[in-house]
Design a protein around this motif. Structure first.
Motif, mmCIF file in Angstrom:
data_model
loop_
_atom_site.group_PDB
_atom_site.id
_atom_site.type_symbol
_atom_site.label_atom_id
_atom_site.label_comp_id
_atom_site.label_asym_id
_atom_site.label_seq_id
_atom_site.Cartn_x
_atom_site.Cartn_y
_atom_site.Cartn_z
ATOM 1 N N CYS A 194 -6.138 -18.416 -8.170
ATOM 2 C CA CYS A 194 -5.886 -17.495 -9.019
ATOM 3 C C CYS A 194 -6.010 -17.530 -10.316
ATOM 4 C CB CYS A 194 -4.501 -16.437 -8.508
ATOM 5 S SG CYS A 194 -5.306 -15.967 -6.629
ATOM 6 N N ASP A 195 -6.456 -16.508 -11.068
ATOM 7 C CA ASP A 195 -5.520 -16.614 -12.456
ATOM 8 C C ASP A 195 -4.253 -16.900 -12.243
ATOM 9 O OD1 ASP A 195 -5.675 -16.338 -15.151
ATOM 10 O OD2 ASP A 195 -6.654 -14.724 -15.141
ATOM 11 N N PRO A 196 -3.769 -17.622 -13.440
ATOM 12 C CA PRO A 196 -2.600 -17.580 -13.488
ATOM 13 C C PRO A 196 -1.634 -16.074 -13.969
ATOM 14 C CG PRO A 196 -3.297 -19.737 -14.092
ATOM 15 C CD PRO A 196 -3.981 -19.247 -14.405
ATOM 16 N N GLN A 197 -2.740 -15.838 -14.905
ATOM 17 C CA GLN A 197 -2.437 -13.913 -15.638
ATOM 18 C C GLN A 197 -2.138 -13.268 -14.553
ATOM 19 O OE1 GLN A 197 0.128 -15.042 -18.303
ATOM 20 N NE2 GLN A 197 -0.401 -16.800 -17.870
ATOM 21 N N LEU A 198 -2.671 -13.255 -13.289
ATOM 22 C CA LEU A 198 -3.154 -12.332 -12.235
ATOM 23 C C LEU A 198 -2.324 -10.965 -12.534
ATOM 24 C CD1 LEU A 198 -5.502 -11.090 -10.680
ATOM 25 C CD2 LEU A 198 -4.072 -12.303 -8.714
ATOM 26 N N SER A 199 -2.486 -10.287 -12.293
ATOM 27 C CA SER A 199 -1.027 -9.110 -12.512
ATOM 28 C C SER A 199 -0.635 -8.627 -11.487
ATOM 29 C CB SER A 199 -1.114 -7.761 -13.767
ATOM 30 O OG SER A 199 -2.234 -7.244 -12.731
ATOM 31 N N GLU A 200 0.311 -8.598 -11.515
ATOM 32 C CA GLU A 200 1.223 -7.873 -10.098
ATOM 33 C C GLU A 200 -0.226 -6.141 -9.713
ATOM 34 O OE1 GLU A 200 2.394 -6.070 -6.263
ATOM 35 O OE2 GLU A 200 2.697 -8.328 -8.084
ATOM 36 N N ALA A 201 -0.829 -5.280 -10.544
ATOM 37 C CA ALA A 201 -1.580 -4.343 -9.991
ATOM 38 C C ALA A 201 -2.838 -5.537 -8.694
ATOM 39 C CB ALA A 201 -1.359 -3.611 -11.672
ATOM 40 N N ALA A 202 -3.066 -6.097 -10.249
ATOM 41 C CA ALA A 202 -4.764 -6.248 -9.349
ATOM 42 C C ALA A 202 -4.708 -7.217 -8.106
ATOM 43 C CB ALA A 202 -4.997 -7.342 -10.491
ATOM 44 N N ARG A 203 -2.692 -7.870 -7.724
ATOM 45 C CA ARG A 203 -2.686 -8.527 -6.545
ATOM 46 C C ARG A 203 -2.604 -7.461 -5.428
ATOM 47 N NH1 ARG A 203 0.965 -11.482 -9.965
ATOM 48 N NH2 ARG A 203 2.812 -10.496 -8.652
ATOM 49 N N ALA A 204 -2.310 -6.293 -5.699
ATOM 50 C CA ALA A 204 -1.942 -5.026 -5.363
ATOM 51 C C ALA A 204 -2.989 -4.066 -4.216
ATOM 52 C CB ALA A 204 -1.072 -3.758 -5.466
ATOM 53 N N ALA A 205 -3.701 -4.586 -5.943
ATOM 54 C CA ALA A 205 -5.791 -4.408 -5.647
ATOM 55 C C ALA A 205 -6.257 -4.868 -4.654
ATOM 56 C CB ALA A 205 -6.329 -3.692 -6.693
ATOM 57 N N ILE A 206 -5.848 -5.975 -4.704
ATOM 58 C CA ILE A 206 -6.477 -7.220 -3.680
ATOM 59 C C ILE A 206 -6.256 -7.262 -2.263
ATOM 60 C CG2 ILE A 206 -6.958 -9.866 -3.172
ATOM 61 C CD1 ILE A 206 -7.107 -9.847 -6.844
ATOM 62 N N ARG A 207 -4.411 -6.930 -2.189
ATOM 63 C CA ARG A 207 -3.975 -7.135 -0.693
ATOM 64 C C ARG A 207 -4.515 -5.353 -0.134
ATOM 65 N NH1 ARG A 207 0.636 -7.560 -4.141
ATOM 66 N NH2 ARG A 207 1.922 -9.772 -3.779
ATOM 67 N N ARG A 208 -4.885 -4.806 -0.875
ATOM 68 C CA ARG A 208 -5.291 -3.340 -0.010
ATOM 69 C C ARG A 208 -6.722 -3.676 0.770
ATOM 70 N NH1 ARG A 208 -3.060 -0.503 -4.546
ATOM 71 N NH2 ARG A 208 -4.792 -0.491 -6.136
ATOM 72 N N ARG A 209 -7.637 -4.250 -0.434
ATOM 73 C CA ARG A 209 -9.324 -4.678 0.240
ATOM 74 C C ARG A 209 -9.063 -5.476 1.088
ATOM 75 N NH1 ARG A 209 -13.458 -3.835 -3.687
ATOM 76 N NH2 ARG A 209 -15.056 -4.606 -1.706
ATOM 77 N N ILE A 210 -8.321 -6.630 1.318
ATOM 78 C CA ILE A 210 -7.854 -7.214 2.767
ATOM 79 C C ILE A 210 -7.062 -6.227 3.728
ATOM 80 C CG2 ILE A 210 -6.650 -9.729 3.324
ATOM 81 C CD1 ILE A 210 -6.912 -11.024 0.447
ATOM 82 N N GLY A 211 -6.477 -5.868 3.094
ATOM 83 C CA GLY A 211 -5.878 -5.255 4.364
ATOM 84 C C GLY A 211 -6.955 -3.802 5.500
ATOM 85 N N ARG A 212 -7.855 -4.102 4.405
ATOM 86 C CA ARG A 212 -9.143 -3.164 6.107
ATOM 87 C C ARG A 212 -9.221 -3.892 7.536
ATOM 88 N NH1 ARG A 212 -12.485 -1.570 0.877
ATOM 89 N NH2 ARG A 212 -10.978 -0.086 -0.692
ATOM 90 N N TYR A 213 -9.114 -5.522 7.003
ATOM 91 C CA TYR A 213 -9.693 -6.614 7.892
ATOM 92 C C TYR A 213 -8.877 -6.895 8.823
ATOM 93 C CZ TYR A 213 -13.962 -5.209 5.018
ATOM 94 O OH TYR A 213 -14.999 -4.410 4.246
ATOM 95 N N ALA A 214 -8.011 -7.211 7.695
ATOM 96 C CA ALA A 214 -6.250 -8.253 7.945
ATOM 97 C C ALA A 214 -5.909 -7.006 9.347
ATOM 98 C CB ALA A 214 -6.335 -9.360 7.403
ATOM 99 N N ARG A 215 -4.953 -7.366 9.750
ATOM 100 C CA ARG A 215 -3.644 -7.131 10.863
ATOM 101 C C ARG A 215 -2.828 -6.651 10.196
ATOM 102 N NH1 ARG A 215 -3.161 -11.679 13.737
ATOM 103 N NH2 ARG A 215 -0.941 -11.735 13.331
ATOM 104 N N PRO A 216 -2.038 -5.145 10.299
ATOM 105 C CA PRO A 216 -0.990 -4.659 9.710
ATOM 106 C C PRO A 216 -0.266 -5.426 9.916
ATOM 107 C CG PRO A 216 -1.773 -3.251 11.453
ATOM 108 C CD PRO A 216 -3.139 -4.454 11.904
ATOM 109 N N GLY A 217 0.707 -5.153 8.485
ATOM 110 C CA GLY A 217 1.712 -6.436 8.009
ATOM 111 C C GLY A 217 1.172 -8.055 7.891
ATOM 112 N N VAL A 218 0.372 -8.537 7.972
ATOM 113 C CA VAL A 218 -0.136 -9.876 7.315
ATOM 114 C C VAL A 218 0.517 -10.040 5.981
ATOM 115 C CG1 VAL A 218 -2.121 -11.491 7.465
ATOM 116 C CG2 VAL A 218 -1.335 -9.912 9.564
ATOM 117 N N PRO A 219 1.197 -11.013 6.048
ATOM 118 C CA PRO A 219 1.014 -10.969 4.368
ATOM 119 C C PRO A 219 -0.535 -11.600 3.469
ATOM 120 C CG PRO A 219 2.783 -12.296 5.808
ATOM 121 C CD PRO A 219 2.351 -11.871 7.249
ATOM 122 N N VAL A 220 0.148 -11.238 2.369
ATOM 123 C CA VAL A 220 -1.080 -11.553 2.018
ATOM 124 C C VAL A 220 -0.453 -12.430 0.512
ATOM 125 C CG1 VAL A 220 -3.197 -10.904 0.563
ATOM 126 C CG2 VAL A 220 -3.162 -10.218 2.243
#
Length: 354
Positions: A194-220
């Motif tokens: 990851c870019d060390p400056q990756l913002s929390e908003a950008a991380r949240a967006a990535i979590r949402r995209r991964i959450g479409r495929y991962a099991r509910p509650g799996v940490p990202v």
């Protein structure tokens, strides 16, 4: 790959994805057995995508953490690129040709403190390790996400920030080994490089995209690389520290992050000799590399490449080359390290059921 070519290859990708889905269904429903190991937690690190997602440094982080907790881990890999077959335990005389470049790198990094072995059949490899080392308390599987014949206690899925699995297609239209739905097997997903400056908003967006495929509650979680000072490669003509002008040699899937670091660190890359992942270097290639050098310049490479440069057949070609490798460590962003430790710690409690 062009968009048109991707579209043309999609039917083949659907066919391959269907075959892999059928295979996974057999394991998911128990029609094909998967070995379990109640004696020790088995920790699997892997990815959905072909190519470098940072498995080796993340495996090293995991092994180092286990050692720091007083555990006695072993590391088991397939040994991709080796010229041997079957189970093989790493020893000092081994080379990348006998055990593979990544297992050799890990064996050297931990200086024999951690048993390192290779085996195409991971279940058989684990049993053999347990026979040889009955005091083991953990086995870490490197690049075993698709190896369904072993059921791990914890499955770690890696995906790159710049090439996330949710934006890719199955082979041959893309680089995925199986469909995106395979992410449901993960117990934790780590977004790497990851870019060390990756913002929390950008991380949240990535979590949402991964959450479409991962099991509910799996940490990202999110990790980045920390690069160390250049280290001389044994058997090379290394003297003073590298100057600002360098030649780069890589045989890895994704050399981009290394080149970005070198530019940011003030190095001027005069030439990049780029080869495919796990490439077996040849003396003629090193002679061509030497021809690129001028007085005061040196070669910079990766630690994985350095392992393959130690082949005895390359010794004469390496003797006059000033070669350094750039070590890499994993750093987790935000509370990622704490959350990963919270997943790992219960596996080693006396009451844990693995």
């Amino acid at each position: 790959m062009s968009r048109l070519l991707t579209l043309l290859l999609l039917p083949l990708s659907w066919l391959y994805a269907g075959i892999m889905a059928g295979r996974n269904w057999l394991y998911d429903t128990g029609r094909r057995p998967a070995a379990t190991f109640p004696q020790v937690p088995v920790l699997s690190v892997g990815n959905l995508r072909v190519g470098g997602t940072g498995k080796t440094p993340h495996v090293a982080w995991l092994v180092a953490w286990l050692l720091a907790q007083g555990q006695r881990p072993a590391l088991l890999s397939r040994g991709y690129g080796r010229r041997t077959r079957g189970y093989r335990r790493a020893t000092a005389p081994d080379t990348a040709a006998t055990i593979g470049d990544e297992p050799l790198q890990q064996f050297q990094q931990f200086r024999g403190q951690v048993p390192v072995a290779v085996s195409e059949d991971r279940a058989a490899g684990i049993w053999q390790l347990l026979r040889e080392e009955p005091t083991l308390t953990a086995v870490v599987l490197d690049d075993a996400y698709q190896h369904r014949r072993v059921r791990p206690a914890l499955s770690v899925l890696l995906t790159e920030q710049q090439r996330p699995f949710y934006q890719d297609h199955v082979l041959p239209a893309g680089r995925l080994r199986e469909s995106r739905a395979g992410a449901r097997r993960a117990d934790v997903v780590i977004v790497t490089k990851c870019d060390p400056q990756l913002s929390e908003a950008a991380r949240a967006a990535i979590r949402r995209r991964i959450g479409r495929y991962a099991r509910p509650g799996v940490p990202v979680l999110f990790s980045t690389y920390a690069y160390g000072r250049p280290v001389p490669v044994p058997g090379t003509a290394t003297g003073a520290a590298p100057g600002p002008e360098v030649v780069v040699l890589t045989g890895i899937a994704q050399p981009g992050p290394l080149l970005e670091y070198l530019a940011a660190a003030g190095y001027r890359v005069l030439h990049h000799a780029r080869f495919p992942d796990h490439h077996a270097f040849r003396p003629a290639e090193l002679r061509q590399l030497a021809a690129q050098l001028r007085p005061g310049q040196c070669v910079l490479t990766t630690q994985k490449d350095a392992a393959r440069l130690l082949e005895p057949a390359l010794a004469a070609s390496m003797a006059d080359l000033p070669v350094f490798y750039i070590p890499i460590d994993v750093r987790f962003m935000a509370d990622g390290e704490t959350r990963l430790q919270e997943l790992l710690t219960p596996l080693f409690q006396p009451h844990a059921v693995v």
